[in-house]
Design an enzyme around this catalytic site. Structure first.
Site, short mmCIF file in Angstrom:
data_model
loop_
_atom_site.label_atom_id
_atom_site.label_comp_id
_atom_site.label_asym_id
_atom_site.label_seq_id
_atom_site.Cartn_x
_atom_site.Cartn_y
_atom_site.Cartn_z
N ARG B 66 0.80 -1.24 0.00
CA ARG B 66 0.00 0.00 0.00
C ARG B 66 0.82 1.28 0.00
NH1 ARG B 66 -4.42 -2.46 -1.80
NH2 ARG B 66 -5.68 -3.50 -0.19
N ASP B 307 -2.14 -13.50 -0.99
CA ASP B 307 -2.88 -12.41 -1.66
C ASP B 307 -3.25 -11.34 -0.65
OD1 ASP B 307 -5.74 -12.11 -3.92
OD2 ASP B 307 -3.84 -11.03 -3.80
N HIS B 311 -6.62 -3.47 4.46
CA HIS B 311 -7.53 -2.33 4.31
C HIS B 311 -7.70 -1.61 5.63
CE1 HIS B 311 -8.95 -2.62 0.25
NE2 HIS B 311 -9.21 -3.90 0.36
#
Lengths: 322, 425, 163
Positions: B66, B307, B311
């Site tokens: 991210r 994977d 968030h």
């Protein structure tokens, strides 16, 4: 999971989010209560005191004056106070999250949220994230469910043809995008409708529906043969992403309910439509206004059903005598 | 420099034919000896490895960090550290950062941050096309020179077959491995769940299996045509596995991986509208999950990955279709791997092959060794220690997982990679 | 017991009506027991107009007990209430809450000239200030006892001790 979220330990509805998981006896009780409500509408004082002192909030994230007005009227006829919040025009469109909207609404101390939202699962989400004493009534979430519409359709059918098990019911049109169709399939399954048919092109009718005990027809004439009830779905233009149908005129030619086509059904077949209608697209005017149409009756039945549901959820607790 | 001695652990390095109790003497930056003589161990800090397993560090082929661009969700420091604490010594970051990894400046930024973090080793896949778009090739040579292990795409495939073909040809001429995730964008557009029984029942727009298999068929034909070496990521259905088996039989240089959620869960786990099950690729049918397990067992599927898609909490607090897809996977990668062994899907050597060794082969890295002078790249953990996966105890900044509260085994005691050593106190 | 009680109750009602000089009352029965009784009374008094029926479900307070058959039946009053003399009929008068709800409901249909309450049985346990003008039988029951009218065929009284 739906059962435990929606029903309290006494088997009474605390929310109505979907018909899935609800027992047949409960659905019949709601239909019976609607019958009483219908009679109230016929007398001078059309109000009942059942929800006096309660506050109902109409939380519509999708514009719909028709449906919202019906819910408002239902609540008022039960002597509730009603607040209308058209969220499309208010803070959420400015980027406020759904959760923040719910948090600010808590301060109003409402007893019930009537919710319409463009996302499937929104009513579940609101029920899970609202204060525990707030009841949630799903007025339509995305493509998922519209339980009061299915109930009023079942009630309408029962008024004309009381024996569900003997009926052939056909639902015609854009089932893929239709929350009304999904709730109807559940309702008819629970109530034991004899045969359920879905008619439409493959682009609008998912094959997998056959796994739910439904017969799929791509040919309207074959599908309407000897049917007792025809339910025409609105062709929802705003939900289609192109390439699902070539044109409205072709749709009407292949799947529109004309007077000619209707003769394939039983002579006393009733014609229904959840509204609003696209005349000349899914249904011919002469059929919509004809003797077999019960479309206007559906609207008044909608008021009775919504009164029944609201009084069931929010009305005084039931206490059976020994 | 402190020496450390791991004493009495079960050392399992299948590629070295090792599966026995042994001591390992090492220091930051190099292994000193396997089965060291007592004399060499005198000043070493002893780590009691009895009841523990020592394995090659896990290597995770799909880890979103991210950063740059979405640091409100996670960052390189937090995720590289989280990986190491969870027994994952190498992570591979896909190119879809913001801006994407299509310039040497971004490559250098990410690799520098990773060095500063002193966590797991971070490997970077560069963008196959400029901006991950449909029109122009990226400067693949420059990206490799700056440190990328390969180039690729992630999430959705290219629509333009002509451009994709040229890109694969170009990569092949540079002998670069191309990382692809087959998913046809128009077919998947608007979808939020596997197109099937559950999506139809719940009124959720579907992502048909066809979106993956059609793109995969196209990708395989282009791989054959261009002769490029390719890795196909996040396969989710039985049909895809069958297609890869057939392609390998035809002699194509392809490898593939599957993500942990697809190996354990299926479309029913979405019911009624569980935000934690909002994943992309979606959870498909139980039969698909079983086929992925069989593929892992047989070797048709080369690698297991997490994977990892961390968030922020708000990303999951919305009605299902509005939830941002993806699960945080670093904190469950080891535990779920052990669960596969426990459930009899894989044996220990096979799991290590899928989760530690084959990924290194795909990356073109040497296998980790335990001979004197070898660079440390191993993990010591207690396979019997069980604990529920609690969100508040996760090391990653992302707490979004469908495996919350699952009882998982595997407690990491020590992880070593290059000159970094993590020892749990 | 009921065969003796019914005529006594009909007579009591007849006397109450005579005292008030009411000759052509309309009858309203509260579901379910009151409905059976109102029909019996209509025939016994020789009245031609149909009885009205009340389902008080939507007028109950939380403490009202639902009758034996908790299913909902629509209320139906097939004539205009306005200005009429009514006889409200129920099987057992106990707390008074059912009658309170019934009166509220009647007044939502219109304003009667008068309402005469006639019950087959009046038992102890009032919680509201309501009394019947015509009573077939007064009974005293213990705290765990109940009395109920069962029917419609055969109509009979049941005395129950709750365990």
């Amino acid at each position: 999971m739906n059962r435990s979220l929606q029903l309290d330990p006494q088997g009474r509805l605390r929310h109505l989010l979907t018909l899935e998981g609800l027992p047949r006896a409960l659905l019949l009780e709601l239909l019976d209560t609607a019958e009483s409500m219908r009679h109230v509408a016929l007398r001078g004082n059309k109000k009942l005191p059942v929800l006096r002192g309660r506050t109902v909030l109409n939380l519509f994230f999708e514009a719909s004056t028709r449906t919202r007005t019906t819910f408002q009227l239902a609540a008022e006829r039960l002597s509730a106070d009603v607040i209308n919040l058209d969220v499309a025009a208010s803070s959420t469109s400015k980027g406020e999250s759904l959760l923040d909207t719910l948090a600010t609404l808590e301060a109003m101390h409402c007893d019930m949220f009537v919710v319409r939202h463009p996302d499937s699962g929104a009513a579940h989400f609101i029920a899970e994230h609202s204060a525990p004493q707030v009841a949630v009534l799903n007025a339509g979430d995305g493509r998922h469910a519209h339980p009061t519409q299915a109930l009023l359709d079942a009630y309408t059918i029962r008024r004309h043809k009381p024996d569900f098990a003997s009926l052939r019911v056909a639902i015609v049109g854009d089932v893929l995008h239709s929350r009304v169709a999904r709730s109807e399939l559940l309702a008819f399954g629970i109530l034991g409708v004899g045969e359920i048919r879905v008619i439409g092109p493959k682009t609008l009718v998912p094959d997998v529906l056959e796994d739910f005990g439904v017969r799929i027809y791509t040919d309207m004439d074959a599908g309407l043969q000897d049917v007792d009830v025809v339910i025409m779905l609105r062709l929802q233009r705003e939900r289609m992403r192109g390439a699902l149908l070539p044109s409205e005129s072709e749709y009407f030619r292949r799947y529109g309910l004309s007077a000619q086509r209707l003769t394939r059904a039983k002579p006393d077949c009733i014609v229904m439509h959840p509204g609003p209608m696209n005349r000349g697209v899914e249904i011919a005017s002469e059929v919509a206004d004809g003797p077999q149409s019960v479309i206007l009756e559906q609207v008044s039945n909608g008021l009775a059903i919504r009164m029944a549901v609201m009084s069931h959820i929010l009305g005084p607790a039931r206490e059976d005598a020994a | 420099m402190n020496r450390m001695l791991i004493r009495g652990a079960r050392v399992v390095f299948p590629h070295l034919g090792l599966d026995r109790c042994a001591d390992v003497l090492f220091e930051a930056g190099q292994v000193l000896a396997l089965d060291p003589e007592a004399g060499r161990c005198q000043d070493a800090e002893v780590v009691d490895g009895r009841g523990h397993w020592l394995i090659p560090g896990l290597t995770d082929l799909a880890v979103r960090v991210r950063e740059p661009g979405q640091s409100h969700k996670a960052d390189i420091r937090s995720e590289a550290t989280a990986a190491l604490l969870n027994g994952i010594t190498r992570i591979v970051c896909p190119p879809d950062t913001a801006p994407p990894v299509d310039s040497t400046a971004v490559v250098e930024l990410i690799l520098r941050r990773a060095r500063e973090a002193r966590g797991a080793q971070l490997h970077l896949v560069g963008a196959l096309t400029r901006g991950l778009g449909e029109e122009a090739l990226s400067e693949m040579g420059a990206l490799r020179a700056a440190g990328c292990v390969g180039v690729g795409l992630v999430g959705r495939s290219l629509n333009n077959n002509y451009v994709l073909r040229r890109a694969l040809q170009y990569a092949a001429s540079l002998d670069l491995t191309v990382y692809l995730q087959p998913c046809d964008a128009p077919l998947a557009a608007g979808g939020v769940a596997h197109e099937g029984k559950v999506s139809t029942l719940q009124g959720l727009p579907g992502i048909p299996e066809l979106a993956e298999t059609l793109a995969l068929a196209r990708d395989l034909m282009l791989i054959e045509d261009t002769g490029v070496r390719a890795h196909l990521g996040r396969l989710s259905c039985a049909r895809s596995v069958a297609m890869v088996i057939e392609a390998k039989r035809r002699g194509l240089r392809v490898s593939c991986d599957v993500a942990m959620p697809n190996v354990f869960l299926n479309e029913n786990d979405v019911l009624p509208f569980r935000a934690a099950a909002r994943l992309d690729p979606p959870l498909r049918t139980a039969a698909d999950r079983d086929a992925l397990r069989e593929g892992l067992r047989s070797g048709a599927i080369d690698c297991l990955c997490s994977d990892h898609q961390p968030h922020d909490p708000d990303a999951g607090l919305a009605p299902f279709p509005a939830v941002e897809p993806g699960a945080s996977g670093l904190d469950s990668f080891l535990g779920l791997g052990l669960k596969l062994i426990e459930e009899g899907v894989l044996d220990l050597p096979t799991w290590l092959e899928r989760a530690a060794l084959a990924p290194r082969r795909v990356l073109g890295l040497p296998m980790p060794g335990l001979e004197a002078g070898a660079a440390p790249d191993f993990v010591l953990f207690d396979p019997d220690a069980q604990a529920p996966l609690l969100r508040e105890r996760m090391h990653s900044r992302g707490r979004n997982t469908p495996f919350a509260n699952w009882m998982l085994s595997g407690s990491v005691r020590l992880a070593a990679i290059a000159d970094r050593i993590y020892l749990r106190s | 017991m009921l065969e003796e009680l019914l005529p006594r109750w009909v007579d009591a009602t007849r006397r109450s009506l005579a005292e008030r000089n009411i000759s052509a009352p309309r009858l309203i029965g509260v579901h379910s027991g009151g409905v059976w009784l109102a029909e019996h009374l209509r025939q016994a008094l020789g009245l031609s107009e149909a009885i009205g029926t009340l389902d008080i479900s939507f007028y109950r307070d939380d403490f009202t007990r639902v009758g034996i058959h908790p299913t909902v039946r629509p209320s139906r009053i097939p004539w205009d209430v306005e200005g009429r003399h009514l006889v409200l009929v129920d099987d057992v008068l106990y707390t008074g809450r059912t009658i309170r709800a019934a009166l509220n409901e009647i007044f939502d249909y219109g304003r009667p000239a008068s309402v005469l309450l006639s019950v087959l049985i009046s038992r102890n346990g009032r919680e509201l200030p309501i009394e019947a003008a015509a009573v077939g039988l007064h009974v005293e029951l213990g705290p765990d006892e109940q009395i109920k009218l069962r029917g419609p065929e055969p109509l009979h009284l049941e005395r129950i001790r709750r365990p």
